[in-house]
Enzyme design. Structure first.
Site, PDB file in Angstrom:
ATOM      1  CG  ASP A  44      -4.958   5.448   2.450  1.00  0.00           C
ATOM      2  OD1 ASP A  44      -4.104   5.857   3.246  1.00  0.00           O
ATOM      3  OD2 ASP A  44      -6.145   5.219   2.764  1.00  0.00           O
ATOM      4  CG  ASP A  93      -8.342   6.420  -2.976  1.00  0.00           C
ATOM      5  OD1 ASP A  93      -9.029   6.148  -1.977  1.00  0.00           O
ATOM      6  OD2 ASP A  93      -7.257   5.868  -3.237  1.00  0.00           O
TER       7      ASP A  93
END
Length: 223
Positions: free
Chosen positions: A14, A12
């Site tokens: 953020d 991922d």
């Protein structure tokens, strides 16, 4: 029964690669309060991991405002986040070490994020890490963002690796749900202040930060 061999690591973005969650919170809080919504800064944690149009829709469903324009509101938030990243974005601890290890060990490396292409480009340029990735997938234009698994499934397809041979690294509960639904192994790296919460039990493994990833992959703990 042993777990499938890990052949790819999908990150991922953020909160995993870049410390951007505070900027998302600030931008979301500022934009929503400017629209007259009586939310608190802590309320923004409820939308962590959601795609930006889902964030705007989330608040509109709960506190409708006049002249609703999802795309315009989303654009306002994204522009603020990009500005923050370009000005002062910092990598999460252990990012380059983890990416270098994965590359040297022959793992395929993917990025699966709910963020838009503008934010992806800002992050990769700021951290100078685009050369590590074999596949980059955004949920920006998908029918559903996380917690739907499509962005993870698309990333596995682009990598040419079966989903059950991938491990996904997430900092959000919505992201973990997406990765689990894609039938991937999962690693949670929550924010420090939330690491003791019971909900992370849904992850196959939990780490303090990315500096621990090489040892985990080397030992195949839980895999």
């Amino acid at each position: 029964m042993t777990s499938p061999q890990i052949k790819a690591v999908i990150f991922d973005m953020d909160g995993v690669l870049i410390d951007s969650e505070p900027s998302w919170q600030k931008a979301e809080f500022r934009t929503m309060t400017d629209l007259g919504l009586p939310i608190t800064f802590d309320d923004t944690l409820q939308t962590t991991g959601l795609r930006i149009d889902q964030v705007v829709s989330y608040w509109y469903q709960r506190m409708p405002w006049k002249n609703y324009d999802n795309s315009a509101t989303a654009k306002t938030i994204v522009e603020q986040v990009v500005s923050f990243i370009e000005a002062e974005g910092q990598p999460m601890e252990g990012v380059v070490t983890a990416l270098t290890f994965c590359q040297e060990q022959g793992y395929k490396i993917g990025l699966a994020t709910s963020s838009s292409s503008d934010i992806i480009n800002a992050v990769l340029n700021k951290l100078n890490i685009s050369h590590f990735f074999d596949a980059i997938q955004s949920a920006e234009h998908l029918t559903y963002g996380k917690p739907h698994p499509e962005v993870y499934l698309n990333c596995a397809t682009e990598l040419g690796i079966s989903a059950d041979n991938c491990v996904a690294i997430e900092d959000s509960f919505n992201g973990l749900i997406a990765a689990r639904a894609a039938n991937m192994q999962t690693i949670a790296i929550p924010e420090k202040e939330h690491q003791a919460e019971a909900k992370w039990i849904i992850a196959h493994q939990q780490l303090k930060d990315l500096t621990q990833l090489p040892d985990l992959l080397s030992s195949r703990l839980g895999y």
